[in-house]
Design an enzyme around this catalytic site. Structure first.
Site, PDB file in Angstrom:
ATOM      1  N   GLY A   1       0.831  -1.200   0.000  1.00 19.56           N
ATOM      2  CA  GLY A   1       0.000   0.000   0.000  1.00 19.56           C
ATOM      3  C   GLY A   1       0.862   1.245   0.000  1.00 19.56           C
ATOM      4  N   GLY A   2       0.331   2.314   0.567  1.00 24.78           N
ATOM      5  CA  GLY A   2       1.054   3.585   0.590  1.00 24.78           C
ATOM      6  C   GLY A   2       2.405   3.471   1.267  1.00 24.78           C
TER       7      GLY A   2
ATOM      8  N   GLY B   1      21.438  10.796 -31.783  1.00 25.10           N
ATOM      9  CA  GLY B   1      21.138  11.434 -30.498  1.00 25.10           C
ATOM     10  C   GLY B   1      21.695  10.628 -29.346  1.00 25.10           C
ATOM     11  N   ALA B   2      21.796   9.327 -29.550  1.00 21.63           N
ATOM     12  CA  ALA B   2      22.295   8.476 -28.468  1.00 21.63           C
ATOM     13  C   ALA B   2      23.777   8.754 -28.199  1.00 21.63           C
ATOM     14  CB  ALA B   2      22.072   7.009 -28.799  1.00 21.63           C
TER      15      ALA B   2
HETATM   16  C1  HXC Z   1      -2.532  -3.312  13.226  1.00 17.16           C
HETATM   17  C2  HXC Z   1      -1.582  -5.265  12.461  1.00 17.16           C
HETATM   18  C3  HXC Z   1      -1.526  -4.744  11.161  1.00 17.16           C
HETATM   19  C4  HXC Z   1      -2.014  -3.432  10.941  1.00 17.16           C
HETATM   20  C5  HXC Z   1      -0.707  -6.721  11.121  1.00 17.16           C
HETATM   21  N1  HXC Z   1      -1.078  -6.489  12.383  1.00 17.16           N
HETATM   22  N2  HXC Z   1      -0.986  -5.680  10.350  1.00 17.16           N
HETATM   23  N3  HXC Z   1      -2.073  -4.556  13.484  1.00 17.16           N
HETATM   24  N4  HXC Z   1      -2.503  -2.750  11.995  1.00 17.16           N
HETATM   25  N5  HXC Z   1      -1.971  -2.839   9.737  1.00 17.16           N
HETATM   26  C6  HXC Z   1      -0.906  -7.385  13.526  1.00 17.16           C
HETATM   27  C7  HXC Z   1      -1.831  -8.562  13.510  1.00 17.16           C
HETATM   28  O1  HXC Z   1      -3.043  -8.234  14.117  1.00 17.16           O
HETATM   29  C8  HXC Z   1      -1.049  -9.572  14.385  1.00 17.16           C
HETATM   30  O2  HXC Z   1      -1.187  -9.208  15.721  1.00 17.16           O
HETATM   31  C9  HXC Z   1       0.372  -9.266  13.994  1.00 17.16           C
HETATM   32  O3  HXC Z   1       0.372  -7.953  13.445  1.00 17.16           O
HETATM   33  C10 HXC Z   1       0.915 -10.208  12.954  1.00 17.16           C
HETATM   34  O4  HXC Z   1       0.001 -10.253  11.890  1.00 17.16           O
HETATM   35  P1  HXC Z   1      -0.468 -11.642  11.243  1.00 17.16           P
HETATM   36  O5  HXC Z   1      -1.630 -11.321  10.373  1.00 17.16           O
HETATM   37  O6  HXC Z   1      -0.612 -12.666  12.280  1.00 17.16           O
HETATM   38  O7  HXC Z   1       0.820 -11.997  10.390  1.00 17.16           O
HETATM   39  P2  HXC Z   1       0.903 -12.686   8.968  1.00 17.16           P
HETATM   40  O8  HXC Z   1       0.008 -13.861   8.908  1.00 17.16           O
HETATM   41  O9  HXC Z   1       2.337 -12.868   8.708  1.00 17.16           O
HETATM   42  O10 HXC Z   1       0.322 -11.605   7.936  1.00 17.16           O
HETATM   43  C11 HXC Z   1       1.009 -10.373   7.747  1.00 17.16           C
HETATM   44  C12 HXC Z   1       0.141  -9.412   6.924  1.00 17.16           C
HETATM   45  C13 HXC Z   1      -1.271  -9.289   7.578  1.00 17.16           C
HETATM   46  C14 HXC Z   1       0.022  -9.932   5.495  1.00 17.16           C
HETATM   47  C15 HXC Z   1       0.871  -8.083   6.898  1.00 17.16           C
HETATM   48  O11 HXC Z   1      -1.095  -9.030   8.960  1.00 17.16           O
HETATM   49  C16 HXC Z   1      -2.082  -8.199   6.988  1.00 17.16           C
HETATM   50  O12 HXC Z   1      -2.678  -8.365   5.905  1.00 17.16           O
HETATM   51  N6  HXC Z   1      -2.188  -7.088   7.710  1.00 17.16           N
HETATM   52  C17 HXC Z   1      -3.012  -5.972   7.324  1.00 17.16           C
HETATM   53  C18 HXC Z   1      -2.374  -5.245   6.185  1.00 17.16           C
HETATM   54  C19 HXC Z   1      -3.110  -3.994   5.825  1.00 17.16           C
HETATM   55  O13 HXC Z   1      -4.170  -4.037   5.236  1.00 17.16           O
HETATM   56  N7  HXC Z   1      -2.551  -2.856   6.276  1.00 17.16           N
HETATM   57  C20 HXC Z   1      -3.107  -1.552   6.032  1.00 17.16           C
HETATM   58  C21 HXC Z   1      -2.679  -1.177   4.626  1.00 17.16           C
HETATM   59  S1  HXC Z   1      -3.136   0.430   4.215  1.00 17.16           S
HETATM   60  P3  HXC Z   1      -1.005 -10.258  16.922  1.00 17.16           P
HETATM   61  O14 HXC Z   1      -1.315  -9.468  18.144  1.00 17.16           O
HETATM   62  O15 HXC Z   1      -1.954 -11.358  16.642  1.00 17.16           O
HETATM   63  O16 HXC Z   1       0.412 -10.710  16.861  1.00 17.16           O
HETATM   64  C22 HXC Z   1      -1.815   1.294   4.557  1.00 17.16           C
HETATM   65  C23 HXC Z   1      -2.016   2.698   4.210  1.00 17.16           C
HETATM   66  C24 HXC Z   1      -0.737   3.448   4.296  1.00 17.16           C
HETATM   67  O17 HXC Z   1      -0.858   0.847   5.021  1.00 17.16           O
HETATM   68  C25 HXC Z   1      -0.966   4.759   3.640  1.00 17.16           C
HETATM   69  C26 HXC Z   1       0.221   5.586   3.625  1.00 17.16           C
HETATM   70  C27 HXC Z   1       0.022   6.757   2.743  1.00 17.16           C
END
Ligand code: HXC
Length: 516
Positions: free
Chosen positions: A171-172, A406-407
């Site tokens: 993502g971002g 040109g290159a």
């Molecule tokens: C809060 C999060 C988190 C998040 C993971 N965790 N991502 N907590 N916010 N964004 C936490 C989980 O709850 C879990 O907590 C621990 O981290 C590990 O995650 P798992 O899912 O168990 O790990 P895994 O199976 O390896 O999967 C990793 C992952 C998945 C693929 C990254 O966690 C995931 O899809 N997370 C969400 C990703 C997402 O959508 N992020 C927002 C994107 S938008 P516990 O306590 O159980 O250990 C964004 C916008 C940015 O980022 C914009 C900037 C301009």
């Protein structure tokens, strides 16, 4: 509490915080082939040199059950240590703590680290291993990212910034690495994309795996986003250390020098044999590069992207140089859109950090094609002209064979401000190759000839004898000298020495308008 008890409390507290997300999550991290945030820093920095900053940082989230939740160091380890004896600021996201997710305090820690790196003129290394914006912190998390991006831009051009993608970075979040100078990514572990496979499937119907979409090879070969592919965390760190060895700490320093400083005067007859007799035959430009640099030690950048252009760091006579070359083995070395972007960005990086440019030319021209035109080869190719013309570091150009149209100019011809242009006797500097030129220039003569085929052949020979050599350019002072290939290393070393003190002033302005 007595003083003794207070010290004991501090010890316990630090030991607890340093454990990050705890044993189970650390084990999971290891099982998925990753080192922890602290292990990564431990390998990057020299022993005992890392000073951690903000270990006691705490989030302020209350929504979604966040109140009172213990997130050690708020999921990112920050501080300063040394690599090769030189200071480096580091931020390393800790996936064992809330998935390394970025909340307000986590982002502030990274920002404060970047601020200090800027003040001290010290490079920054950021390990990315994060689930992205901490969902529970909403706009505070997004705002945190914005603050990081802003600082990445503030630091750009002042201190080198290196991103290591050693986990998810989607993502971002991917825009912070994109704003830094170099991205090193671990194959099979790092994931880098704006929208993942599931979203893509929903929106466009395309089906693709994580690795094919956002793996290290995809994001280097297809998109050119990634500069170095590593096989493991350890390997990524080694690449990072090596990369840093070629770079100064900031834009007002010169790069460090390694080696004894002895100029290599020995001839290398092997170089005389590299250019094939036939202009249609390819050869590997890397054979030339490796023979003229110190210890054959070449750190190639973006190896799998736009393979018709080669870029990378090396040293000549102890000094860092940025090498740019056409690769005759790929599209005959023609410059296309991707090669233009690759070369231009690299030239600009080297110029920022006082790294002389050494350009090896064997280029038949810009790549023809409808897709190239529609894709904006004019706009992209112009970036090379812009970058070389704007660069004030020493610029040395070596024409090996073809230098057409040109290159020829784009590959740092004399009038783009090259300090030295030197040619091998095999150089062919002209508006275009004989095969292209003869049918245009001699169209009527060929038509009128009794045997048009024979006439065409004779004109090609005539054109080649007259134009396909370096001496016309040398006669106009556009080529400083024509040298035997075997003397190239000596020439390069002496030329670089003579340019050590080069200074070139340009008009004051905010910035030029590079055709992006
Ligand atoms: C809060 C999060 C988190 C998040 C993971 N965790 N991502 N907590 N916010 N964004 C936490 C989980 O709850 C879990 O907590 C621990 O981290 C590990 O995650 P798992 O899912 O168990 O790990 P895994 O199976 O390896 O999967 C990793 C992952 C998945 C693929 C990254 O966690 C995931 O899809 N997370 C969400 C990703 C997402 O959508 N992020 C927002 C994107 S938008 P516990 O306590 O159980 O250990 C964004 C916008 C940015 O980022 C914009 C900037 C301009």
């Amino acid at each position: 509490m007595t003083t003794k008890e207070k010290i004991e409390h501090l010890r316990k507290e630090k030991a607890r915080l340093i454990q990050g997300g705890g044993e189970k999550r650390i084990q999971k991290q290891h099982e998925s082939g990753k080192l922890t945030a602290r292990e990564r820093i431990g390998l990057l920095c020299e022993p005992e040199t890392f000073q951690e900053l903000f270990l006691f940082a705490k989030h302020r989230g209350t929504a979604f059950g966040m109140a009172g939740q213990d997130l050690p160091a708020d999921g990112v380890v920050t501080g300063v240590g040394t690599v090769n004896g030189r200071q480096i600021y580091v931020a390393s996201q800790d996936f064992t703590v809330s998935g390394g997710s970025v909340g307000e305090v986590h982002a502030n820690k990274i920002c404060q680290t970047l601020d200090m790196a800027l003040k001290s003129g010290v490079p920054v290394v950021i390990f990315n291993d994060s689930g992205g914006a901490r969902i529970q912190e909403g706009i505070d998390a997004l705002n945190g990212y914005a603050k990081i991006f802003y600082r990445n831009v503030l630091l750009s051009g002042v201190v080198p910034q290196i991103s290591i993608i050693s986990g998810p970075c989607a993502g971002g979040a991917a825009y912070s690495p994109a704003l830094t100078d170099f991205i090193i990514m671990v194959r099979g572990i790092g994931k880098l994309f704006i929208t993942g496979p599931q979203v893509i499937k929903q929106v466009t119907g395309e089906v693709i795996s994580d690795e094919e979409l956002g793996g290290a090879m995809a994001q280097q070969k297809e998109s050119g986003v990634v500069h170095f592919i590593a096989e493991s965390d350890q390997h990524a760190i080694e690449i990072c250390q090596k990369l840093l060895s070629f770079l100064p700490s900031n834009n007002i320093e010169d790069p460090p020098e390694y080696g004894d400083g002895e100029i290599v005067f020995a001839e290398d007859p092997g170089l005389d044999k590299i250019i094939p007799d036939s202009p249609r035959e390819a050869y590997d430009i890397k054979d030339v590069i490796l023979r003229v640099i110190d210890n054959g030690d070449f750190l190639e950048v973006q190896e799998h992207f736009a393979t018709n252009a080669i870029i990378g760091f090396a040293r000549v006579n102890t000094r860092s140089v940025g090498i740019i070359a056409n690769q005759p083995m790929s599209f005959a070395g023609a410059i296309d859109i991707d090669a233009s972007d690759k070369i231009a960005r690299f030239v600009r990086f080297c110029n920022i950090f006082n790294i002389p440019l050494v350009t090896f030319v064997d280029v038949p021209g810009f790549m023809p094609g409808v897709q190239q035109e529609y894709g904006g080869i004019i706009r992209h190719g112009a970036k090379i002209l812009f970058a070389y013309s704007a660069a004030t570091v020493p610029k040395i150009t070596i024409i090996l064979r073809k230098a057409y149209g040109g290159a020829y100019i784009a590959m740092c011809g004399k009038e783009l401000g090259a300090d030295r242009v030197v040619a091998w006797p095999t150089a062919e500097v002209a508006v275009m190759g004989a095969e292209g030129a003869v049918p245009i220039v001699y169209r009527d003569d060929i038509k009128k000839a009794e045997d048009p085929q024979a006439a065409r052949k004779a004109f090609i020979q005539q054109y080649q004898d007259q134009f396909a050599n370096p001496y016309l350019g040398a006669a106009r002072n556009l080529i400083d000298d024509v040298i035997e290939p075997r003397h190239t290393r000596r020439y390069l070393s002496l030329a670089l020495e003579s340019l050590r003190t080069k200074r070139e002033l340009r008009p004051q302005k905010k910035h030029g308008n590079i055709p992006l």
